[in-house]
Scaffold this motif. Structure first.
Motif, PDB file in Angstrom:
ATOM      1  N   LEU A 233       4.751   4.053  -6.534  1.00 58.64           N
ATOM      2  CA  LEU A 233       4.889   4.030  -5.086  1.00 58.64           C
ATOM      3  C   LEU A 233       3.647   3.443  -4.417  1.00 58.64           C
ATOM      4  CD1 LEU A 233       6.554   7.489  -4.312  1.00 58.64           C
ATOM      5  CD2 LEU A 233       7.641   5.278  -4.777  1.00 58.64           C
ATOM      6  N   GLY A 234       3.856   2.845  -3.279  1.00 62.85           N
ATOM      7  CA  GLY A 234       2.758   2.320  -2.478  1.00 62.85           C
ATOM      8  C   GLY A 234       2.827   2.860  -1.066  1.00 62.85           C
ATOM      9  N   THR A 235       1.814   2.555  -0.269  1.00 62.26           N
ATOM     10  CA  THR A 235       1.795   2.973   1.126  1.00 62.26           C
ATOM     11  C   THR A 235       1.352   1.812   2.007  1.00 62.26           C
ATOM     12  OG1 THR A 235      -0.513   3.699   1.085  1.00 62.26           O
ATOM     13  CG2 THR A 235       1.160   5.337   0.489  1.00 62.26           C
ATOM     14  N   PHE A 236       1.691   1.901   3.275  1.00 65.77           N
ATOM     15  CA  PHE A 236       1.132   0.995   4.267  1.00 65.77           C
ATOM     16  C   PHE A 236       1.075   1.722   5.601  1.00 65.77           C
ATOM     17  CE2 PHE A 236       5.725  -0.013   4.385  1.00 65.77           C
ATOM     18  CZ  PHE A 236       5.994   0.163   5.733  1.00 65.77           C
TER      19      PHE A 236
ATOM     20  N   GLN B 170       1.695   4.483  12.082  1.00 63.86           N
ATOM     21  CA  GLN B 170       2.369   5.393  11.154  1.00 63.86           C
ATOM     22  C   GLN B 170       2.148   4.943   9.713  1.00 63.86           C
ATOM     23  OE1 GLN B 170       4.564   8.274  11.685  1.00 63.86           O
ATOM     24  NE2 GLN B 170       4.148   8.380   9.488  1.00 63.86           N
ATOM     25  N   THR B 171       1.868   5.890   8.833  1.00 64.53           N
ATOM     26  CA  THR B 171       1.776   5.598   7.406  1.00 64.53           C
ATOM     27  C   THR B 171       3.142   5.814   6.756  1.00 64.53           C
ATOM     28  OG1 THR B 171      -0.562   6.191   7.254  1.00 64.53           O
ATOM     29  CG2 THR B 171       0.713   6.243   5.208  1.00 64.53           C
ATOM     30  N   TYR B 172       3.574   4.817   6.008  1.00 65.11           N
ATOM     31  CA  TYR B 172       4.849   4.881   5.305  1.00 65.11           C
ATOM     32  C   TYR B 172       4.611   4.798   3.800  1.00 65.11           C
ATOM     33  CZ  TYR B 172       7.221   3.920   9.761  1.00 65.11           C
ATOM     34  OH  TYR B 172       7.686   3.978  11.051  1.00 65.11           O
ATOM     35  N   TYR B 173       5.507   5.417   3.062  1.00 59.66           N
ATOM     36  CA  TYR B 173       5.531   5.303   1.608  1.00 59.66           C
ATOM     37  C   TYR B 173       6.713   4.420   1.220  1.00 59.66           C
ATOM     38  CZ  TYR B 173       2.259   9.192   1.536  1.00 59.66           C
ATOM     39  OH  TYR B 173       1.159   9.986   1.725  1.00 59.66           O
ATOM     40  N   TYR B 174       6.524   3.631   0.176  1.00 57.72           N
ATOM     41  CA  TYR B 174       7.613   2.764  -0.247  1.00 57.72           C
ATOM     42  C   TYR B 174       7.604   2.614  -1.774  1.00 57.72           C
ATOM     43  CZ  TYR B 174       4.338  -1.093  -1.126  1.00 57.72           C
ATOM     44  OH  TYR B 174       3.332  -1.872  -1.636  1.00 57.72           O
ATOM     45  N   GLY B 175       8.756   2.273  -2.288  1.00 52.43           N
ATOM     46  CA  GLY B 175       8.890   1.957  -3.702  1.00 52.43           C
ATOM     47  C   GLY B 175       9.890   0.838  -3.862  1.00 52.43           C
ATOM     48  N   VAL B 176       9.723   0.026  -4.876  1.00 52.56           N
ATOM     49  CA  VAL B 176      10.622  -1.104  -5.100  1.00 52.56           C
ATOM     50  C   VAL B 176      11.333  -0.926  -6.438  1.00 52.56           C
ATOM     51  CG1 VAL B 176       9.275  -2.661  -3.668  1.00 52.56           C
ATOM     52  CG2 VAL B 176       8.733  -2.502  -6.094  1.00 52.56           C
ATOM     53  N   GLY B 177      12.596  -1.333  -6.467  1.00 47.73           N
ATOM     54  CA  GLY B 177      13.363  -1.136  -7.688  1.00 47.73           C
ATOM     55  C   GLY B 177      14.590  -2.027  -7.745  1.00 47.73           C
TER      56      GLY B 177
END
Length: 525
Positions: A180-183, A158-165
């Motif tokens: 945003l990044g993905t993995f 599964q491809t997920y999107y993520y962001g850090v804050g």
């Protein structure tokens, strides 16, 4: 005479292990009142997704309380240096790490299956490294804040999107969507994929060049065989090493282009022993990375672990533990790492889904450069285990070149493997690759280069290996098949199906292919 960087007498320093250096430095700086005692606490919580427990596997140094910046608006502290790491199970686990320029309030990660659905919000674990002024004031103090979130129970493939804050900086805000990044997690069933590898990168334009070509291979993950950023520029594992913690800020910012989407799996080299932070020198490593914790001692040897992606089992090792050349951490595991290696290789070889076993670590078992050549400790302790379990490929760094051996069995050529040929580890032996030309200054060979389009085979190469006690034993070797003195990295295409194979290529910084061969088990040549 005292060395100017740490102030430890040179004759004493040359005999000190990393643990002894750590004790000396801590005692000396404590007596001077340079630091206040204290410990950094870590907090981690999960919402919606499984979250890895707060890792105890790093040494939290004392904190300089004068660096607290409660008055700075969080909106002005943009996160940077994102880097991913697999957990022990790449199908369901990912670790997200990043950095902030100073302490922030309530750091967190948002994650979801689309950039418009980042409702899951997870608190981050904070790991703070404090480095005092060293080298008579020529190296500035550094306060570094690393954030980590462990994600568990993810869906395979599964491809997920993520962001850090953090408070004041929300990655879901439309103004910050560019951060945003993905993995993508490993698939539940074996599929074709590519992985890449190198060692000895540091910070340079050549390192950036390699990263760009590497990213173009669309790797599922990347292996870094140690000597990661060279904050410790000497790498001798003695108190005479100079050290600038700020090099890590530069390195992680440089690496973010790749590591924010590609799990960056590292192990420890001699330049990664940083005596200030912990007795084994790996406290800094534990603060900056969240690696799989399934090795024999993740607290004291974080660079020792394994994982399975598709049909490939990967094992990471800490060669400082067995190195005859640089003995600062020699024997730190008390034999536990080698016992674990024997057991783990056996498990992987009998794993029903694993076709290939790949091992990576820093010091070379077989290399001929004029700088480090071969480490007899690795040959004596680990090579017999590699052959016992028929490891398919061994990847090293340490020597800043590209060199590839023939198939080796019993420290001799089991079968010649010219460029473009195929080898069978079940009969021929193991191919060893030195991929240490990721970005640092290059070394030299005692004989001319020989690579694709420029073949200059040699019947023998005069070289040496390090023996116990730190001396050199000369040897004439016949296994040095490919040599290339320029910046490069390794790309391995993994093919599954009825006839699984590893298609191994070496690519120069320019994208030019300089070597290729295939590994296929139990098949005709």
């Amino acid at each position: 005479m005292d060395l100017p960087d740490f102030g430890i007498p040179q004759k004493l320093a040359s005999r000190m292990s990393t643990a002894e250096q750590h004790d000396y430095l801590r005692a000396r700086f404590t007596r001077r009142g340079a630091l206040r005692a204290g410990a950094v606490t870590a907090a981690v919580a999960g919402v919606g997704l499984g979250v890895g427990a707060a890792s105890p596997a790093y040494a939290a140094p004392a904190v300089l309380t004068s660096t607290e910046r409660r008055g700075v608006d969080g909106a002005l502290a943009a996160p940077f240096a994102r880097h991913l790491q697999y957990g022990a199970d790449p199908k369901t686990q990912m670790r997200v790490s990043w950095q902030v320029p100073f302490a922030v309030k309530k750091p967190y990660l948002r994650v979801g299956t689309s950039p418009w659905a980042l409702s899951v919000k997870i608190d981050a674990e904070v790991r703070h490294l404090s480095t005092p002024v060293l080298n008579g004031g020529k190296i500035a103090a550094a306060e570094q804040f690393y954030l980590h979130v462990g994600l568990d129970r993810l869906k395979p493939g599964q491809t997920y999107y993520y962001g850090v804050g953090h408070d004041g900086f929300d990655p879901a805000d439309h103004r910050n969507l560019g951060t945003l990044g993905t993995f993508t997690t490993a698939p539940s069933r074996a599929e074709n994929f590519t992985f890449t590898a190198f060692g000895d990168q540091g910070v340079s334009y050549h390192a950036l060049g390699n990263d760009a070509v590497l990213l173009a291979q669309n790797p599922a993950f990347h292996l870094h065989a140690g000597d990661i950023c060279y904050a410790d520029s000497s790498g001798a594992g003695t108190a005479g090493d100079t050290y600038d913690a700020r090099a890590w800020d530069q390195f992680l910012a440089q690496t973010e282009t790749v590591a924010k989407t590609v799990p960056w799996m590292v192990t420890t080299g001699n330049h990664d022993m940083e005596a200030w932070y912990s007795p084994q020198g790996y406290g800094g490593q534990n603060a900056r990375w969240s690696l799989p914790d399934n090795g024999p001692d993740p607290v004291n040897q974080p660079g020792v672990y394994s994982f399975v992606h598709g049909n490939v089992g990967v094992v990471a090792l800490d060669a400082n533990d067995v190195s005859y050349e640089i003995p600062a951490n020699f024997g730190i595991s008390g034999g536990k790492q080698t016992a674990w290696l024997d057991r783990r290789l056996g498990e992987l070889r009998h794993h029903r889904d694993v076709d290939f076993v790949v091992v990576f670590f820093h010091h070379c078992a077989f290399s001929t450069t004029s700088a480090h050549a071969s480490d007899g400790g690795v040959r004596d302790v680990w090579v017999p285990l590699f052959e016992k379990h028929q490891v398919d490929l061994v990847i090293n760094g340490h020597n800043h070149v590209y060199e590839r051996t023939d198939a080796i069995k019993g420290n001799k050529v089991g079968r010649k493997v010219p460029i473009g040929e195929r080898t069978d580890p079940t009969r021929d032996g193991i191919v060893y690759v030195t991929a240490g030309a990721a970005g640092r200054s290059l070394y030299s060979f005692p004989v001319p280069d020989s690579y694709e389009g420029h073949v200059a085979d040699r019947d023998g190469v005069e070289s040496y290996r390090w023996v116990k006690g730190g001396s050199k034993a000369t040897e004439t070797v016949e296994w040095s098949r490919v040599r290339y003195t320029n910046y490069s990295f390794l790309a391995v295409e993994v093919e599954t199906g009825r006839s699984p194979k590893l298609k191994v290529s070496a690519l120069a910084e320019t994208g030019q292919r300089i070597d290729h061969f295939e590994i296929q088990r139990g098949r005709g040549r």
